[in-house]
Design an enzyme around this catalytic site. Structure first.
Site, PDB file in Angstrom:
ATOM      1  CB  THR A 190     -76.026  42.170 -85.518  1.00 34.53           C
ATOM      2  OG1 THR A 190     -75.904  42.017 -86.934  1.00 34.53           O
ATOM      3  CG2 THR A 190     -75.226  43.382 -85.067  1.00 34.53           C
ATOM      4  CD  GLU A 245     -65.475  45.847 -84.240  1.00 36.11           C
ATOM      5  OE1 GLU A 245     -66.248  46.773 -83.931  1.00 36.11           O
ATOM      6  OE2 GLU A 245     -65.641  45.067 -85.167  1.00 36.11           O
ATOM      7  CD1 TRP A 294     -69.953  50.515 -83.119  1.00 37.64           C
ATOM      8  CD2 TRP A 294     -71.688  49.239 -83.742  1.00 37.64           C
ATOM      9  NE1 TRP A 294     -69.454  49.305 -83.544  1.00 37.64           N
ATOM     10  CE2 TRP A 294     -70.490  48.506 -83.938  1.00 37.64           C
ATOM     11  CE3 TRP A 294     -72.910  48.637 -84.074  1.00 37.64           C
ATOM     12  CZ2 TRP A 294     -70.480  47.199 -84.426  1.00 37.64           C
ATOM     13  CZ3 TRP A 294     -72.894  47.338 -84.576  1.00 37.64           C
ATOM     14  CH2 TRP A 294     -71.690  46.635 -84.747  1.00 37.64           C
ATOM     15  CD  GLU A 335     -63.743  48.359 -91.038  1.00 39.41           C
ATOM     16  OE1 GLU A 335     -64.420  48.641 -92.042  1.00 39.41           O
ATOM     17  OE2 GLU A 335     -64.243  47.943 -89.986  1.00 39.41           O
TER      18      GLU A 335
END
Ligand SMILES: *[C@@H]1O[C@H](CO)[C@@H](O)[C@H](O)[C@H]1NC(C)=O
Ligand SMILES: *[C@@H]1O[C@H](CO)[C@@H](O)[C@H](O)[C@H]1NC(C)=O
Ligand SMILES: *[C@@H]1O[C@H](CO)[C@@H](O)[C@H](O)[C@H]1NC(C)=O
Ligand SMILES: CC(=O)N[C@H]1CO[C@H](CO)[C@@H](O)[C@@H]1O
Length: 299
Positions: free
Chosen positions: A220, A125, A209, A121
């Site tokens: 998170t 971000e 998201w 990956e």
């Protein structure tokens, strides 16, 4: 941040929402999987401005993207949404440029991701909570055990300004560039002597998201820059164009063993059938050539 993303993915799937940015239907490291469909085009240009035709050429993995005057809009209107689009084909090394504007909003993440079936990956971000920096990240075979993979990089007001985010990906090196300026370079050997280097056919996924969803873990939410307040929705990221230079155009790519090494990938319907191990040694300063001539390893 894959660990966090995975955590979020687990939460979202528990909520019956498909969050597809970090998942795989079949992991070729464990079993024999279907081949990955490629594209035989050496360059691909997608202009999403007012174009539902362009949007229709992509796969919608989640949500209901719409096209508007500035491009395709990926919008979170309420909790549990994570609209995501992806190329319907895989590329095996190339240059990917996405011109986009990130969403504002505390805890809201606008992302551009390359992801393979064995969970290699590469990420951009862009966090709505930060207006002067963004994060880059990578994973080899889903391995999130080291903390040296991700960096903060400077960027000018990505929530108000369209920028051109480019990944240049060869067996030898990966670079992240903004508006043509290289921000970060990762060589094959930098990534645990290549064992964690992203090196398998990948789809390009673009999505938004809520890392700051109140139901996420405290870790998170903290990483995402705080708790998302859905009263402030809609949260929208806008993708204007995507350009892909496809270094090894092909009909399909097949894992010939369970190593996840780029040399193990069989290229069908392209100008070469595989890449040699020396492709990883050709240095970070060299420039990839598109198309792949005979041998095709002069990257
Ligand atoms: C984005 O940057 C890449 C790399 O510098 C460049 O080739 C491409 O033309 C740029 N795209 C746009 C739309 O400006
Ligand atoms: C989030 O958690 C709250 C409180 O536990 C719960 O009421 C709500 O249904 C959860 N959100 C979703 C989308 O399930
Ligand atoms: C959420 O946003 C709304 C609308 O801006 C605001 O009225 C409310 O105070 C915010 N809630 C929190 C907990 O900050
Ligand atoms: C479902 C499963 O067996 N997953 C495994 C696939 O292989 C990777 C790498 O060896 C493991 O980490 C997974 O647990």
């Amino acid at each position: 941040m894959l660990r966090l993303l995975r955590h979020t993915a687990a939460l979202l799937s528990a909520l019956s929402v498909t969050f597809a940015q970090t998942s795989t239907d079949c992991n070729p490291l464990n079993k024999t999987c279907p081949s990955d469909t490629g594209s035989t085009d050496s360059s691909l240009h997608y202009d999403f401005v007012q174009s539902s035709e362009t949007l229709a050429q992509w796969s919608t993995l989640s949500g209901s993207p719409t096209v508007g005057a500035e491009g395709v809009e990926l919008t979170i209107n309420e909790e549990g949404q994570a609209p995501t689009i992806a190329t319907p084909f895989y590329i095996f090394f190339g240059e990917i440029s996405v011109v986009m504007k990130a969403s504002a909003g505390t805890g809201i993440i606008s992302s551009i991701v390359l992801e393979s079936d064995d969970l290699d990956e590469v990420d951009w971000e862009i966090l709505g909570s930060y207006t002067t920096e963004l994060q880059t990240d990578y994973f080899g075979k889903g391995d999130s055990s080291t903390s040296d993979r991700w960096t903060w990089e400077p960027v000018d007001d990505p929530q108000s300004t369209f920028h051109n985010y480019t990944l240049t990906w060869t067996p030898a090196a990966l670079t992240w560039s903004i508006d043509g300026t290289v921000q970060r370079t990762l060589t094959y050997s930098d990534a645990a002597d290549g064992t964690r280097y992203p090196q398998t056919p990948s789809r390009i996924k673009v999505g938004i998201w809520a890392g700051g969803d109140p139901n996420n873990s405290a870790g998170t939410i903290s990483w995402a820059g705080g708790e998302t307040n859905y009263s402030q929705a809609p949260f929208t990221m806008v993708v204007q164009t995507v350009d892909i230079v496809n270094y090894y155009p092909a009909e399909s790519y097949t894992y010939s063993d369970e190593s996840g090494d780029f040399e193990s990938i069989v290229i069908e319907g392209g100008s070469v059938t595989s890449l040699s191990a020396s492709a990883a040694d050709s240095g970070s300063g060299s420039t990839a050539t598109a198309g792949g001539g005979a041998g095709g390893v002069e990257l």
